[in-house]
Design a protein around this motif. Structure first.
Motif, PDB file in Angstrom:
ATOM      1  N   GLN A 260      44.237  59.083  32.867  1.00  0.00           N
ATOM      2  CA  GLN A 260      44.970  57.831  33.042  1.00  0.00           C
ATOM      3  C   GLN A 260      44.547  57.131  34.330  1.00  0.00           C
ATOM      4  O   GLN A 260      44.444  55.904  34.389  1.00  0.00           O
ATOM      5  N   MET A 261      44.259  57.922  35.357  1.00  0.00           N
ATOM      6  CA  MET A 261      43.823  57.353  36.630  1.00  0.00           C
ATOM      7  C   MET A 261      42.491  56.626  36.465  1.00  0.00           C
ATOM      8  O   MET A 261      42.312  55.494  36.952  1.00  0.00           O
ATOM      9  N   ARG A 262      41.559  57.237  35.747  1.00  0.00           N
ATOM     10  CA  ARG A 262      40.254  56.602  35.526  1.00  0.00           C
ATOM     11  C   ARG A 262      40.394  55.344  34.675  1.00  0.00           C
ATOM     12  O   ARG A 262      39.683  54.352  34.896  1.00  0.00           O
ATOM     13  N   LEU A 263      41.303  55.394  33.706  1.00  0.00           N
ATOM     14  CA  LEU A 263      41.547  54.227  32.862  1.00  0.00           C
ATOM     15  C   LEU A 263      42.102  53.073  33.686  1.00  0.00           C
ATOM     16  O   LEU A 263      41.648  51.922  33.549  1.00  0.00           O
ATOM     17  N   GLU A 264      43.039  53.375  34.566  1.00  0.00           N
ATOM     18  CA  GLU A 264      43.615  52.321  35.414  1.00  0.00           C
ATOM     19  C   GLU A 264      42.571  51.764  36.373  1.00  0.00           C
ATOM     20  O   GLU A 264      42.534  50.559  36.640  1.00  0.00           O
ATOM     21  N   ILE A 265      41.712  52.634  36.896  1.00  0.00           N
ATOM     22  CA  ILE A 265      40.636  52.176  37.790  1.00  0.00           C
ATOM     23  C   ILE A 265      39.726  51.188  37.064  1.00  0.00           C
ATOM     24  O   ILE A 265      39.353  50.139  37.609  1.00  0.00           O
ATOM     25  N   ALA A 266      39.367  51.503  35.814  1.00  0.00           N
ATOM     26  CA  ALA A 266      38.495  50.619  35.034  1.00  0.00           C
ATOM     27  C   ALA A 266      39.156  49.266  34.805  1.00  0.00           C
ATOM     28  O   ALA A 266      38.507  48.210  34.916  1.00  0.00           O
ATOM     29  N   GLU A 267      40.460  49.287  34.492  1.00  0.00           N
ATOM     30  CA  GLU A 267      41.182  48.035  34.268  1.00  0.00           C
ATOM     31  C   GLU A 267      41.264  47.206  35.543  1.00  0.00           C
ATOM     32  O   GLU A 267      41.087  45.976  35.529  1.00  0.00           O
ATOM     33  N   LEU A 268      41.521  47.855  36.672  1.00  0.00           N
ATOM     34  CA  LEU A 268      41.603  47.146  37.949  1.00  0.00           C
ATOM     35  C   LEU A 268      40.247  46.587  38.357  1.00  0.00           C
ATOM     36  O   LEU A 268      40.156  45.484  38.926  1.00  0.00           O
ATOM     37  N   GLU A 269      39.181  47.332  38.071  1.00  0.00           N
ATOM     38  CA  GLU A 269      37.831  46.848  38.396  1.00  0.00           C
ATOM     39  C   GLU A 269      37.502  45.590  37.604  1.00  0.00           C
ATOM     40  O   GLU A 269      36.837  44.675  38.107  1.00  0.00           O
ATOM     41  N   ASP A 270      37.966  45.528  36.351  1.00  0.00           N
ATOM     42  CA  ASP A 270      37.787  44.308  35.541  1.00  0.00           C
ATOM     43  C   ASP A 270      38.520  43.133  36.185  1.00  0.00           C
ATOM     44  O   ASP A 270      37.988  42.014  36.251  1.00  0.00           O
ATOM     45  N   GLN A 271      39.730  43.379  36.671  1.00  0.00           N
ATOM     46  CA  GLN A 271      40.503  42.315  37.307  1.00  0.00           C
ATOM     47  C   GLN A 271      39.866  41.873  38.618  1.00  0.00           C
ATOM     48  O   GLN A 271      39.858  40.675  38.943  1.00  0.00           O
ATOM     49  N   VAL A 272      39.326  42.822  39.357  1.00  0.00           N
ATOM     50  CA  VAL A 272      38.658  42.488  40.627  1.00  0.00           C
ATOM     51  C   VAL A 272      37.432  41.621  40.380  1.00  0.00           C
ATOM     52  O   VAL A 272      37.074  40.767  41.199  1.00  0.00           O
ATOM     53  N   GLY A 273      36.793  41.829  39.239  1.00  0.00           N
ATOM     54  CA  GLY A 273      35.601  41.047  38.911  1.00  0.00           C
ATOM     55  C   GLY A 273      35.902  39.634  38.446  1.00  0.00           C
ATOM     56  O   GLY A 273      34.983  38.826  38.250  1.00  0.00           O
ATOM     57  N   SER A 274      37.176  39.306  38.276  1.00  0.00           N
ATOM     58  CA  SER A 274      37.541  37.968  37.814  1.00  0.00           C
ATOM     59  C   SER A 274      37.276  36.925  38.910  1.00  0.00           C
ATOM     60  O   SER A 274      37.645  37.136  40.066  1.00  0.00           O
ATOM     61  N   PRO A 275      36.647  35.797  38.575  1.00  0.00           N
ATOM     62  CA  PRO A 275      36.314  34.786  39.592  1.00  0.00           C
ATOM     63  C   PRO A 275      37.542  34.113  40.204  1.00  0.00           C
ATOM     64  O   PRO A 275      37.467  33.589  41.312  1.00  0.00           O
ATOM     65  N   ASP A 276      38.680  34.121  39.509  1.00  0.00           N
ATOM     66  CA  ASP A 276      39.871  33.466  40.052  1.00  0.00           C
ATOM     67  C   ASP A 276      40.853  34.470  40.673  1.00  0.00           C
ATOM     68  O   ASP A 276      42.034  34.153  40.869  1.00  0.00           O
ATOM     69  N   LEU A 277      40.357  35.679  40.974  1.00  0.00           N
ATOM     70  CA  LEU A 277      41.225  36.723  41.525  1.00  0.00           C
ATOM     71  C   LEU A 277      41.986  36.244  42.750  1.00  0.00           C
ATOM     72  O   LEU A 277      43.199  36.426  42.866  1.00  0.00           O
ATOM     73  N   TRP A 278      41.282  35.593  43.678  1.00  0.00           N
ATOM     74  CA  TRP A 278      41.888  35.257  44.961  1.00  0.00           C
ATOM     75  C   TRP A 278      42.633  33.927  44.943  1.00  0.00           C
ATOM     76  O   TRP A 278      43.056  33.435  46.001  1.00  0.00           O
ATOM     77  N   ASP A 279      42.833  33.359  43.747  1.00  0.00           N
ATOM     78  CA  ASP A 279      43.691  32.178  43.659  1.00  0.00           C
ATOM     79  C   ASP A 279      45.132  32.545  44.024  1.00  0.00           C
ATOM     80  O   ASP A 279      45.878  31.722  44.557  1.00  0.00           O
ATOM     81  N   ASP A 280      45.507  33.767  43.703  1.00  0.00           N
ATOM     82  CA  ASP A 280      46.813  34.298  44.094  1.00  0.00           C
ATOM     83  C   ASP A 280      46.554  35.451  45.066  1.00  0.00           C
ATOM     84  O   ASP A 280      46.276  36.579  44.658  1.00  0.00           O
ATOM     85  N   GLN A 281      46.625  35.165  46.371  1.00  0.00           N
ATOM     86  CA  GLN A 281      46.213  36.137  47.376  1.00  0.00           C
ATOM     87  C   GLN A 281      47.087  37.389  47.381  1.00  0.00           C
ATOM     88  O   GLN A 281      46.576  38.505  47.538  1.00  0.00           O
ATOM     89  N   GLU A 282      48.399  37.219  47.214  1.00  0.00           N
ATOM     90  CA  GLU A 282      49.284  38.395  47.227  1.00  0.00           C
ATOM     91  C   GLU A 282      48.964  39.328  46.068  1.00  0.00           C
ATOM     92  O   GLU A 282      48.910  40.550  46.236  1.00  0.00           O
ATOM     93  N   ASN A 283      48.735  38.758  44.891  1.00  0.00           N
ATOM     94  CA  ASN A 283      48.398  39.583  43.739  1.00  0.00           C
ATOM     95  C   ASN A 283      47.030  40.238  43.923  1.00  0.00           C
ATOM     96  O   ASN A 283      46.833  41.399  43.546  1.00  0.00           O
ATOM     97  N   ALA A 284      46.091  39.485  44.509  1.00  0.00           N
ATOM     98  CA  ALA A 284      44.752  40.030  44.747  1.00  0.00           C
ATOM     99  C   ALA A 284      44.811  41.218  45.705  1.00  0.00           C
ATOM    100  O   ALA A 284      44.143  42.240  45.495  1.00  0.00           O
ATOM    101  N   GLN A 285      45.631  41.084  46.755  1.00  0.00           N
ATOM    102  CA  GLN A 285      45.769  42.183  47.710  1.00  0.00           C
ATOM    103  C   GLN A 285      46.420  43.400  47.055  1.00  0.00           C
ATOM    104  O   GLN A 285      46.041  44.545  47.340  1.00  0.00           O
ATOM    105  N   ARG A 286      47.367  43.143  46.161  1.00  0.00           N
ATOM    106  CA  ARG A 286      48.014  44.255  45.458  1.00  0.00           C
ATOM    107  C   ARG A 286      47.010  44.980  44.573  1.00  0.00           C
ATOM    108  O   ARG A 286      46.945  46.216  44.558  1.00  0.00           O
ATOM    109  N   ILE A 287      46.193  44.213  43.855  1.00  0.00           N
ATOM    110  CA  ILE A 287      45.211  44.810  42.940  1.00  0.00           C
ATOM    111  C   ILE A 287      44.146  45.580  43.708  1.00  0.00           C
ATOM    112  O   ILE A 287      43.829  46.728  43.371  1.00  0.00           O
ATOM    113  N   THR A 288      43.563  44.957  44.733  1.00  0.00           N
ATOM    114  CA  THR A 288      42.507  45.627  45.495  1.00  0.00           C
ATOM    115  C   THR A 288      43.048  46.839  46.249  1.00  0.00           C
ATOM    116  O   THR A 288      42.368  47.855  46.383  1.00  0.00           O
ATOM    117  N   GLY A 289      44.303  46.729  46.730  1.00  0.00           N
ATOM    118  CA  GLY A 289      44.905  47.861  47.422  1.00  0.00           C
ATOM    119  C   GLY A 289      45.131  49.035  46.491  1.00  0.00           C
ATOM    120  O   GLY A 289      44.863  50.190  46.852  1.00  0.00           O
TER     121      GLY A 289
END
Length: 372
Positions: A28-57
């Motif tokens: 499950q940990m590896r699955l969540e990592i893969a999903e988060l990596e997809d979100q990090v790769g999104s070009p509009d990730l940092w449009d919402d800075q608080e959410n971006a910090q939560r995801i990258t953290g």
């Protein structure tokens, strides 16, 4: 060393690691990592800075946990090979190295096993630590400052950033109170076992007759909240005071009224922040602390109500929990776990891990007992 049964030790370590892996749920940990990596790769990730910090953290946290686990597995495998080669060749020096590595691995596995016990609702959060001088006059204020230094030293040793929100200095020495954040994953779960009343016994350096003095300090630990946490605070219930920040001896360190004090009128909860130059920044930081304390208050009330329904009359968590005795003998002893150290200087310098691990195991045991 000659009597060490390496095969048995390695089998035991491997079995423990298998159990830890099941608790951590590596798939499950590896699955969540893969999903988060997809979100990090999104070009509009940092449009919402608080959410971006939560995801990258969260991604950084999970990658760190997975790396810690896989690295330990590799070390155990390497140790097995080293022992086999050293045994075949009768290499005493290599066997000594194997013993040293075995001891290190056992300590690392025990530490990782402790991590699996931090599975409470908020255990993975950063921590807000508040320390308040209690009975004991100037000695209590000095003791409170020593406790702050102890936790900051511990955080530094573990590469955990610390941000001080507010410190109220006493007139003669030490501090009246302080609030600071330990910004690391699982800081709350780890440090929450420090909550309670701490007691110091020593010859007072402030008593010209050299008498022994007993003083107290209270430690409160609450989790840092996230945007998704529901804590409703009505602005009409908050009294806002602004004042000038000050340092030791009352010396002004700020020429504007930038420090902020918030009082939650319904509960009487008071928090302050003076670490930023901007009044708005201090108010925002103080609101974070206030919401965290209100959530902790709500949880404490729920827990007290549950214990009342169950007829539990034992002392509640957070009562006097540790003695620091410097005279007539030297010992630091936890009254809940029985763990003690004969080196108070090392403890005050941040050597807290044995106390924290014992506290976490003790809390797990009491939680199980309460559930039955």
């Amino acid at each position: 060393m000659a009597g060490t049964d390496f095969d048995a030790e390695i089998r035991a370590l491997s079995a423990t690691m298998k159990t830890i892996g099941q608790v951590l749920d590596l798939d499950q940990m590896r699955l969540e990592i893969a999903e988060l990596e997809d979100q990090v790769g999104s070009p509009d990730l940092w449009d919402d800075q608080e959410n971006a910090q939560r995801i990258t953290g969260r991604l950084s946290q999970l990658n760190g946990e997975l790396e810690r686990f896989t690295s330990l597995e590799s070390r155990i495998e390497d140790l097995e090979v080293l022992v086999e080669l050293a045994s075949d060749e009768g290499d005493a020096e290599s066997m000594a190295d194997a013993q040293t590595e075995l001891d290190r691995i056992k300590k690392s596995v025990e530490s990782l096993e402790i991590r699996t016990l931090l599975n409470g609702e908020y255990d993975s959060r950063e921590a807000l630590v508040s320390i308040r001088a209690g009975a004991g006059g100037v000695d209590a204020a000095d003791f409170a400052e020593s406790l702050q230094r102890m936790y900051v030293r511990w955080a530094e040793q573990h590469n955990c950033p610390v941000e001080v929100y507010e410190t109220s200095y006493a007139e003669e020495a030490g501090i009246k109170s302080t609030t600071f954040a330990v910004k690391a994953p699982y800081a709350y779960g780890t440090l929450s076992v420090e909550a309670g009343t701490h007691r110091l016994v020593r010859i007072s350096p402030f008593d010209n007759q050299g008498r022994r003095q007993t003083s107290f300090a209270a430690v409160e630990v609450v989790p840092v909240l996230e945007q998704t946490d529901e804590v409703d605070v009505d602005e009409n219930d908050i009294k806002v005071d602004v004042y000038r920040s000050s340092g030791p001896g009352g010396q002004s360190v700020n020429t504007t009224d930038s420090a902020v004090r918030l009082t939650h009128i319904p509960t009487g909860t008071v928090v302050s922040c003076q670490n930023e130059k901007s009044q708005l920044q201090n108010k925002a930081a103080a609101m974070i602390v206030l919401k965290a304390k209100l959530l902790a208050l709500k949880k404490a009330e729920e827990a007290a109500h549950l214990k009342e329904l169950k007829g539990d009359v034992q002392a509640s968590w957070g009562d006097q929990m540790r003695n620091y005795v410097l005279n007539p003998y030297q010992v630091v002893k936890d009254l809940r776990t029985g763990h003690e150290s004969g080196n108070p200087s090392a403890v005050f310098d941040g050597d807290l891990d044995p106390f924290l691990e014992a506290g976490i195991r003790w809390r797990r045991g009491t939680d199980k007992a309460d559930a039955n």
